[in-house]
Design an enzyme around this catalytic site. Structure first.
Site, mmCIF file in Angstrom:
data_model
loop_
_atom_site.group_PDB
_atom_site.id
_atom_site.type_symbol
_atom_site.label_atom_id
_atom_site.label_comp_id
_atom_site.label_asym_id
_atom_site.label_seq_id
_atom_site.Cartn_x
_atom_site.Cartn_y
_atom_site.Cartn_z
ATOM 1 N N HIS A 1 22.347 -17.434 37.498
ATOM 2 C CA HIS A 1 22.020 -16.035 37.773
ATOM 3 C C HIS A 1 22.589 -15.644 39.124
ATOM 4 O O HIS A 1 23.143 -16.468 39.846
ATOM 5 C CB HIS A 1 20.513 -15.791 37.708
ATOM 6 C CG HIS A 1 19.705 -16.699 38.573
ATOM 7 N ND1 HIS A 1 19.450 -18.013 38.242
ATOM 8 C CD2 HIS A 1 19.105 -16.504 39.772
ATOM 9 C CE1 HIS A 1 18.716 -18.560 39.181
ATOM 10 N NE2 HIS A 1 18.504 -17.685 40.132
ATOM 11 N N GLU B 1 12.320 -19.544 38.462
ATOM 12 C CA GLU B 1 12.004 -18.386 39.299
ATOM 13 C C GLU B 1 11.489 -17.220 38.454
ATOM 14 O O GLU B 1 12.231 -16.652 37.658
ATOM 15 C CB GLU B 1 13.266 -17.941 40.043
ATOM 16 C CG GLU B 1 13.973 -19.067 40.784
ATOM 17 C CD GLU B 1 15.321 -18.617 41.357
ATOM 18 O OE1 GLU B 1 15.582 -17.402 41.372
ATOM 19 O OE2 GLU B 1 16.097 -19.489 41.768
ATOM 20 N N HIS C 1 23.968 -18.727 41.592
ATOM 21 C CA HIS C 1 23.515 -20.120 41.667
ATOM 22 C C HIS C 1 22.788 -20.546 40.408
ATOM 23 O O HIS C 1 22.446 -19.752 39.544
ATOM 24 C CB HIS C 1 22.653 -20.350 42.919
ATOM 25 C CG HIS C 1 21.244 -19.839 42.824
ATOM 26 N ND1 HIS C 1 20.175 -20.563 43.293
ATOM 27 C CD2 HIS C 1 20.721 -18.706 42.321
ATOM 28 C CE1 HIS C 1 19.064 -19.878 43.093
ATOM 29 N NE2 HIS C 1 19.365 -18.762 42.507
ATOM 30 N N HIS D 1 24.089 -17.003 54.760
ATOM 31 C CA HIS D 1 22.651 -16.812 54.927
ATOM 32 C C HIS D 1 21.920 -18.030 54.380
ATOM 33 O O HIS D 1 22.434 -18.742 53.526
ATOM 34 C CB HIS D 1 22.166 -15.506 54.307
ATOM 35 C CG HIS D 1 22.431 -15.352 52.846
ATOM 36 N ND1 HIS D 1 21.731 -16.040 51.881
ATOM 37 C CD2 HIS D 1 23.322 -14.574 52.174
ATOM 38 C CE1 HIS D 1 22.177 -15.683 50.687
ATOM 39 N NE2 HIS D 1 23.136 -14.810 50.832
ATOM 40 N N HIS E 1 14.328 -16.442 35.742
ATOM 41 C CA HIS E 1 15.528 -17.263 35.798
ATOM 42 C C HIS E 1 15.058 -18.701 35.796
ATOM 43 O O HIS E 1 14.633 -19.251 36.804
ATOM 44 C CB HIS E 1 16.361 -16.917 37.033
ATOM 45 C CG HIS E 1 16.787 -15.472 37.042
ATOM 46 N ND1 HIS E 1 16.554 -14.616 38.086
ATOM 47 C CD2 HIS E 1 17.407 -14.729 36.085
ATOM 48 C CE1 HIS E 1 17.024 -13.409 37.794
ATOM 49 N NE2 HIS E 1 17.539 -13.457 36.582
HETATM 50 FE FE FE2 Z 1 17.571 -17.680 42.058
#
Ligand code: FE2
Length: 448
Positions: A382, A352, A346, A303, A376
């Site tokens: 995370h 974020e 990642h 994705h 994050h």
């Molecule tokens: Fe993320």
């Protein structure tokens, strides 16, 4: 107070456009609440109609490139110099601005439970609780992520934010944003943006309200480039709604608060500052229903990055490196074959801040609650928790519709600093990182 709205409402309703709004993103709008209030053919006639004062509000420098140049002409009962005065410092409560070094906590992935709605009377001005700040308000770079908790409407009080534009993301309860450009009503699932310098007050519609607020110190939010996606999908321009002109001719005393330079200031006015009878231009507040977002995604395998879910972006001077991306995770089909479907594990140079408006977020089926938040930060790892990993790696990959879910992210190029309030709040989950502890070692060199 009586609010006088534009006569073109009736015509717009007949055309199928929501009464009270004009559709389009960044259009050069024009609207008048009294017939003939808008000068034709010039911005600043010798005498404006109805004895109004002509005034320009510039959201960009005069010399900004045409595509990013933002300004509106306002025709108002009194010029804004009369909506000013002797300012005194006001109590800004838990509203903080970057840079904010009031508290240092060890770096970590962080998550908060939803804050409870308070019992007392608390307007928008007292109800903004800053969770993180990023960048520097004085250099017009970065942002603050706030949560608001409101139990009372602002009465004879107004505010404008000189430090940034405000992106409202309601999670519980509706808001009526009475601005000098007109009136915007939003409820959970919708958002609204009030540009820097636009005066407004916040009223409740259906009881106490809780939600998220992004204060954007940087370049104004705009629609992201679509690249190879083409001319359609994601957030479409026609779904953005800007209010028609509405004004108050009120000589009742009021207070005007100004968020300026990281502080809150207040002055007393003998009248309402929401006195714009007509306006035209492309610098104006707007709303958007997130359910109008047309997601694009994987129809084969793997994705794309979550940037495909960007609703609005605040660009920086560096191409592709946003001051802020406002990203949502809406209802959608998940159909990718032989694919780990949730967001992947990642680390990210961007930081974020996430919130959940409703439902369950697919990467965190437990612990991430509507009204809660997570952070994050830059280069902190995370990804899906143990439960989401197990489900994603063992379930039969049939097409699945993710329903009843709406999460979002304020993603910024700047590291986010946690405020003292957020770091010491009872809603902070001490055991958040435990959600990854159960991801046991699976490696077996004898089993490819
Ligand atoms: Fe993320």
């Amino acid at each position: 107070m009586n609010i006088t709205t534009a006569p073109e409402l009736i015509g717009r309703a007949a055309q199928g456009i929501t009464p009270g709004y004009m559709s389009g993103f960044g259009n050069s709008f024009e609207t008048e609440a009294l017939p003939g209030a808008l000068p034709i053919g010039r911005n600043s006639p010798q005498r404006a109609p109805y004895g109004l004062y002509a005034e320009q509000l510039s959201g960009s420098p005069f010399t900004a490139p045409r595509g990013r140049n933002e300004r509106s002409w306002l025709y108002r009962i009194r010029p804004s110099v009369q909506h000013s005065g002797s300012f005194a410092k006001a109590d800004c409560g838990l509203w903080r601005s970057a840079p904010c070094f009031e508290h240092e906590m060890p770096i970590a992935q962080l998550r908060w439970d939803p804050p409870p709605l308070l019992q007392g009377q608390q307007t928008f001005l007292q109800g903004v609780e800053t969770m993180t700040t990023a960048g520097d308000v004085a250099t017009q770079a970065g942002m603050a992520a706030h949560i608001y908790l409101i139990t009372a409407s602002m009465l004879h009080q107004h505010v404008y934010d000189a430090d940034g534009e405000l992106l409202f993301v309601p999670q519980q309860g509706g808001l009526r944003l009475v601005t000098e450009f007109g009136v915007i009503s939003i409820s959970p699932g919708e958002i609204a943006v009030i540009p820097r310098g636009v005066k407004f007050r916040v009223e409740l519609i259906d009881g106490p309200a809780r939600g998220y607020l992004c204060e954007n110190y940087g370049g104004a939010f705009t629609l992201p480039e679509r690249g190879p996606i083409g001319a359609n999908c994601l957030a479409n321009a026609r779904d953005f709604l800007t209010p028609v002109a509405a004004y108050e001719d009120s000589d009742e005393p009021s207070e005007l608060f100004v968020k300026w330079g990281g502080a809150l200031w207040v002055t007393q006015l003998p009248h309402s500052p929401l006195d714009v009878v007509a306006w035209h231009g492309n610098y104006a507040p707007y709303k958007y229903d997130l359910r109008s977002f047309s997601p694009v995604g994987a129809i084969g395998f793997d994705h794309p990055d979550p940037s495909i879910f960007t609703v609005l972006t605040s660009p920086s001077e560096t191409a592709g490196t946003a001051n802020i991306d406002f990203v949502i995770f809406p209802e959608r089909w998940s159909v990718a074959e032989n694919t780990f479907r949730p967001p992947w594990y990642h680390m990210n140079i961007m930081s974020e801040f996430m919130g959940l408006i409703e439902g369950v977020y697919d990467a965190k089926p437990q612990g991430f609650l509507p009204g809660g938040a997570s952070l994050h930060n830059m280069m902190l790892p995370h990804g899906p928790d143990r439960e989401a990993f197990d489900h994603a790696t063992t379930s039969e990959l049939q097409p699945v519709k993710l329903t009843g879910t709406l999460a979002f992210m304020f993603e910024t190029r700047y590291p986010q600093r946690v405020t003292k309030h957020a770091a010491t709040s009872g809603t902070l989950q001490a055991d958040y990182a435990e959600c990854w502890r159960g991801l046991e070692k699976r490696f077996d060199p004898t089993k490819p």
